[in-house]
Design an enzyme around this catalytic site. Structure first.
Site, mmCIF file in Angstrom:
data_model
loop_
_atom_site.group_PDB
_atom_site.id
_atom_site.type_symbol
_atom_site.label_atom_id
_atom_site.label_comp_id
_atom_site.label_asym_id
_atom_site.label_seq_id
_atom_site.Cartn_x
_atom_site.Cartn_y
_atom_site.Cartn_z
ATOM 1 N NE ARG A 287 53.729 91.345 6.302
ATOM 2 C CZ ARG A 287 54.562 92.001 5.511
ATOM 3 N NH1 ARG A 287 54.791 91.565 4.296
ATOM 4 N NH2 ARG A 287 55.151 93.110 5.920
ATOM 5 C CG HIS A 291 57.905 88.584 4.806
ATOM 6 N ND1 HIS A 291 56.998 88.261 3.818
ATOM 7 C CD2 HIS A 291 58.944 87.719 4.648
ATOM 8 C CE1 HIS A 291 57.470 87.266 3.095
ATOM 9 N NE2 HIS A 291 58.637 86.912 3.575
ATOM 10 C CE1 TYR A 300 56.591 96.291 4.852
ATOM 11 C CE2 TYR A 300 58.768 95.989 5.820
ATOM 12 C CZ TYR A 300 57.495 95.522 5.564
ATOM 13 O OH TYR A 300 57.116 94.287 6.038
#
Length: 393
Positions: A287, A291, A300
């Site tokens: 990805r 998100h 992160y």
């Protein structure tokens, strides 16, 4: 599109990678060694032979896949921009996952049924749904503006993993109706992510799929992160290997290779339609963006990991292949870009001009033939709204 092997491949084509870090050391780690997977097109645009899977596309079909990839990415980027500009409430981007979606989506036959999450914009495109259709959902104006039965593409599912149960139930119905066992049989595909693989719904769907030999392909797009958690916190075993515990085959494919995704998915769908039961496909991809537009991935994951995956871009590798094979020229690439401009321009106009829903829309699409109680509630609501007339509301 493409040929297919006549027998099912061995269960799985990858190896287990032993975890080397403790849970509290996983966050913000650098790229980990890649596992083995089915690959037909390398990141530098070279064709790769595989003993179990192959494709045999015409030049026109190769160009068509490139066009799909480019247009779907452009639609996705435009949708992200529209959200940033306040025209959508939220958007779930697919950037980086185009090959997994276009490859699997083009492998579907007309009679097959697909059950998406909320990110399968590429599969939606392959099923012939108007690309503007999901934007009412992400704007909060409707619940999804297409007929699932017309396109054999279910509405987006926001409840994580729930669509896998819907898909397996649908596939069980196909089996009970005797719509499997021939070349013209039907098959079902369910999309979910690596994070959803930890949901009970997905586990239950796999149990039922295996026990009832359902004609379903469980297609996991392992994009390495479940919102902010890396896949190492979802499982210590490669996702495709879980299939063995449910009693059906699993296979891992290079999710950034549109040719391999097509070949593996078509083989799994053909097995399902011929009554050979379910398959778990793990598309190993990445990805590239957040998100959703409410997420900040820099919290992160680190930049070096993203840069590594940029070198495996699914669109760039197809373009390189087309150029090396002299299948496409500059005029073709310019025409594709022009098509993308036109289609995304129409999307922008549609979203900006989209009317806000009226409060009374709450009462629509509740009952197929209406209800006296609902009619009474609607009348009361109208009177309630009218009571504010002249008060600046």
């Amino acid at each position: 599109m493409g040929d297919k092997p006549s027998t099912r491949p061995r269960s799985g084509t990858g190896r287990t990678r032993r975890a080397s870090k403790r849970d509290d050391e996983v966050a913000l780690q650098g790229p980990t060694p890649d596992p083995e997977f089915v690959q037909l097109l390398s990141p530098d645009g070279e064709r790769v032979d595989h003993p179990d899977y192959s494709v045999d596309f015409t030049d026109e079909e190769y160009r068509g896949l490139y066009r799909d990839l480019v247009i779907v990415r452009r639609l996705d980027l435009e949708s992200t921009a529209l959200q940033r500009q306040g025209h959508l409430a939220i958007w779930a981007s697919l950037e980086g996952q185009e090959a997994a979606q276009i490859g699997s989506g083009r492998a579907l036959r007309k009679q097959d049924m697909a059950f998406p999450t909320y990110r399968e914009h590429g599969v939606l495109w392959c099923r012939g749904v108007d690309p503007t259709a999901p934007h009412g959902l992400f704007r909060g104006a409707d619940h999804g503006d297409w007929d699932p039965s017309e396109h054999n593409f279910n509405l987006y599912t926001l409840v994580i993993g729930a669509q896998t149960l819907h898909a397996v139930g649908y596939a069980m119905g196909i089996g009970y109706d005797g719509k499997v066992g021939t070349d013209d049989g039907e098959a079902v595909i369910a999309y979910f992510g690596d994070g959803a693989s930890s949901q009970g719904d997905v586990h239950e769907a796999c149990v039922f799929a295996g026990v009832y030999h359902a004609p379903v392909v469980l297609f996991c797009q392992n994009n390495q992160y479940a919102i902010s958690e890396p896949v190492e916190r979802q499982t210590r075993t490669p996702i495709y290997q879980r299939a063995a515990g449910y009693g059906f085959p699993g296979v891992r494919v290079d999710g950034n290779d549109v040719l391999a995704c097509y070949a593996v998915t078509r083989h799994a769908l053909d097995a399902a339609r011929h009554g050979q039961g379910p398959t778990l496909v793990e598309a190993y991809t990445y990805r590239m963006g957040p998100h959703t537009t409410t997420d900040d991935p820099t919290r992160y994951r680190n930049g070096s990991e993203v840069e590594t995956w940029k070198q495996r871009d699914p669109i760039a590798r197809v373009r390189t292949f087309l150029e090396k094979q002299k299948i496409a020229d500059d005029a073709f690439f310019a025409a594709v870009d022009a098509d993308a401009d036109r289609i995304t321009g129409r999307l922008r106009e549609y979203v900006i001009d989209m009317p806000d829903p009226t409060p009374e829309m709450l009462f629509e699409h509740v009952y197929a033939e209406g209800s006296p109680l609902q009619d009474a509630e609607r009348a009361w609501f109208r009177d309630y709204q009218a009571s504010f007339a002249g008060e600046g509301h």
